[in-house]
Scaffold this motif. Structure first.
Motif, PDB file in Angstrom:
ATOM      1  N   TRP A 147       0.483  -0.865  -0.162  1.00 43.68           N
ATOM      2  CA  TRP A 147       0.234  -0.239   0.210  1.00 43.68           C
ATOM      3  C   TRP A 147       1.274   1.544  -0.183  1.00 43.68           C
ATOM      4  CZ3 TRP A 147      -4.542  -0.731  -1.248  1.00 43.68           C
ATOM      5  CH2 TRP A 147      -5.883   0.682  -2.039  1.00 43.68           C
ATOM      6  N   PRO A 148       2.520   1.710   0.671  1.00 42.56           N
ATOM      7  CA  PRO A 148       2.927   2.457   0.708  1.00 42.56           C
ATOM      8  C   PRO A 148       3.348   3.361  -0.170  1.00 42.56           C
ATOM      9  CG  PRO A 148       3.521   1.566   2.550  1.00 42.56           C
ATOM     10  CD  PRO A 148       2.278   0.357   1.504  1.00 42.56           C
ATOM     11  N   PHE A 149       3.573   1.908  -1.411  1.00 44.89           N
ATOM     12  CA  PHE A 149       4.429   2.023  -2.957  1.00 44.89           C
ATOM     13  C   PHE A 149       3.209   2.537  -4.124  1.00 44.89           C
ATOM     14  CE2 PHE A 149       6.903  -0.725  -0.552  1.00 44.89           C
ATOM     15  CZ  PHE A 149       7.899  -0.734  -1.477  1.00 44.89           C
ATOM     16  N   ARG A 150       1.769   1.799  -3.760  1.00 48.26           N
ATOM     17  CA  ARG A 150       0.545   2.535  -4.472  1.00 48.26           C
ATOM     18  C   ARG A 150       0.671   4.221  -3.874  1.00 48.26           C
ATOM     19  NH1 ARG A 150      -5.427   2.507  -4.591  1.00 48.26           N
ATOM     20  NH2 ARG A 150      -5.876   1.309  -6.032  1.00 48.26           N
ATOM     21  N   GLU A 151       0.403   4.093  -2.466  1.00 49.77           N
ATOM     22  CA  GLU A 151      -0.110   5.234  -2.437  1.00 49.77           C
ATOM     23  C   GLU A 151       0.814   6.572  -3.150  1.00 49.77           C
ATOM     24  OE1 GLU A 151      -0.114   5.502   1.768  1.00 49.77           O
ATOM     25  OE2 GLU A 151      -2.262   5.569   1.937  1.00 49.77           O
ATOM     26  N   ARG A 152       2.463   5.494  -3.190  1.00 50.27           N
ATOM     27  CA  ARG A 152       3.775   7.031  -3.857  1.00 50.27           C
ATOM     28  C   ARG A 152       3.408   7.041  -5.309  1.00 50.27           C
ATOM     29  NH1 ARG A 152       7.293   4.896   0.196  1.00 50.27           N
ATOM     30  NH2 ARG A 152       7.541   3.057  -0.790  1.00 50.27           N
TER      31      ARG A 152
END
Length: 203
Positions: free
Chosen positions: A124-129
């Motif tokens: 999820w943090p990669f998706r948000e970025r």
């Protein structure tokens, strides 16, 4: 041929995106459940990364979630009677792409289901970025597809053993995102195969 331009709000409003937002949002009851899920996601991620090749069981995961892990809370977050499983949101959505995605990720085993959701949580943090990088202007599908593939590869390199788990199955959200980006030109099953191959190359 005219290419359909996909805006990031369409990716913000995916089934997986709404599931994540609903459980991690402002409702105190759902936020408490999300915290419980997160304890188990962290336990799974730790076990997979530190004990490669080990056979995950509900008990080994509960032990890794100690002191807050228990059999009852494990089956609250995974298995046939789990609360708020991601796969149920896909089925309830009812659209063809969502049903196909649910079929690709349908699991009979609670541990396997939990690993799938752990991959989503981890990615999820990669998706948000990724979404933040795409907000400046609309992008054609090929550019968004490539950006998504790079984001997935970066996650896989950062979490290689988790990425490789369950035959390199990609996080469900990445498959749904790719289906959205391709706007009906790619079935969920094919998208999952393509992204699994991307993970194999990355790890």
């Amino acid at each position: 041929m005219t290419l359909t331009i996909i805006n990031t709000p369409e990716l913000d409003n995916t089934v997986v995106g709404r599931w994540h937002r609903r459980l991690s949002g402002n409702s105190s009851a759902k936020r408490s459940h999300w915290r419980t899920k997160t304890i188990y996601f962290q336990a799974v991620a730790k076990l997979v990364e530190t004990h490669p090749g080990a056979n995950l069981t509900w008990k080994s995961i509960v032990d890794a979630a100690s002191p807050r892990g228990s059999r009852s809370t494990f089956y609250e977050v995974a298995g046939a009677h789990a609360r708020h499983p991601l796969i149920d949101d896909l089925i309830r959505d009812g659209r063809t792409d969502s049903i196909q995605l649910a079929l690709v990720y349908q699991r009979n085993d609670a541990v396997a289901q939990l690993v799938d959701e752990t991959k989503v949580w981890s990615y999820w943090p990669f998706r948000e970025r990724l979404l933040a990088s795409l907000t400046s202007a609309p992008h054609p599908p090929h550019a968004m597809e490539e950006a998504l593939a790079h984001s997935l590869a970066a996650w896989a390199k950062h979490h290689p053993r988790l990425a490789a788990a369950q035959d390199h199955t990609p996080p469900i959200c990445t498959v749904e995102d790719l289906v959205v980006v391709m706007n009906g030109r790619l079935a969920a099953m094919r998208a999952a195969v393509l992204l699994a191959e991307r993970i194999r190359r990355a790890v």
